[in-house]
Design an enzyme around this catalytic site. Structure first.
Site: not given
Length: 244
Positions: A42, A165, A183
């Site tokens: 991420c 995250h 996202d």
């Protein structure tokens, strides 16, 4: 998905959502892939999104630093190692080492990589006793950031790190009291053609109740966006917002 901000503006208008302040320019969406980088990628995908924003808003900088047009994860890993070799965040280098393949990164690595490319980065630490206080402070800061648009500089997206995250914030919607986000783990949602406002909000909007953490780290580009020299920024320093 390219030029997300243009598409997002059309969708906001379609659903009658007003009061949203968005980043200037535009941004491309990058996502993690199962079996390749899902679970650790991420941070890298968010860096790709920030670079795409710089490509739209500062094309000359992009051509100097990415003449091949390539900023895949392996290239970004080389850039982070190069920043460390220049003396930026020696402590981070000591922790992560030379082999970055398959390694999760956070806000300090984002700071280091962009500082090594002479981009003027702000790092903000939110550290509170309660989740409610932390999210209140975060939302207030982000609101001010996106409402600070002027004629002499571009308002950048923000990289938001929280437990486990990270995401990209591309705006703030005052009418809904939400962050507007991309996202990297929500590829299927972003690709959808939205038929109702609930699905649209679920994909792009984040309320305080969905960010129940007492600590956050935020990275954004400063209004004087480029550095002539980064010798004063070798040590990672952050602005701390806290109730301790």
């Amino acid at each position: 998905m390219s030029k997300c901000l243009q598409q997002l503006k059309r969708q906001l208008q379609h659903f009658g959502i007003d009061g949203c302040s968005l980043a200037d320019g535009d941004i491309d969406y990058f996502f993690t892939v199962t079996g390749i980088d899902r679970g650790w990628g991420c941070g890298w995908r968010n860096i790709q999104m920030l670079i795409s924003w710089l490509q739209y808003t500062n094309p000359n900088w992009f051509k100097r630093n990415f003449s091949s047009g390539n900023y895949e994860i392996n290239s970004l890993q080389s850039l982070l190692l190069s920043a460390w070799m220049k003396g930026i965040d020696a402590e981070g280098y000591a922790q992560l080492g030379d082999n970055l393949h398959g390694k999760w990164i956070g806000a300090t690595e984002v700071y280091s990589l962009f500082t090594g490319l002479f981009v003027n980065v702000a790092l903000v630490d939110f550290d509170f006793r309660s989740e409610a206080s932390a999210s209140n402070a975060l939302f207030l800061y982000v609101k001010k950031h996106f409402e600070s648009s002027n004629d002499t500089s571009n308002v950048s997206p923000c990289y938001l790190q929280f437990q486990g995250h990270s995401i990209i914030i591309i705006g703030f919607c005052s009418s809904l009291e939400t962050l507007v986000v991309l996202d990297p783990d929500r590829y299927q949602s972003v690709q959808k053609k939205f038929v109702n406002i609930a699905d649209f909000n679920h994909c792009y909007m984040r309320k305080k109740r969905s960010l129940k953490f007492s600590q956050f780290q935020l990275v954004h580009f400063k209004q004087n966006i480029f550095l002539n020299d980064f010798s004063s920024k070798l040590e990672v320093r952050s602005t701390r917002i806290s109730d301790f």
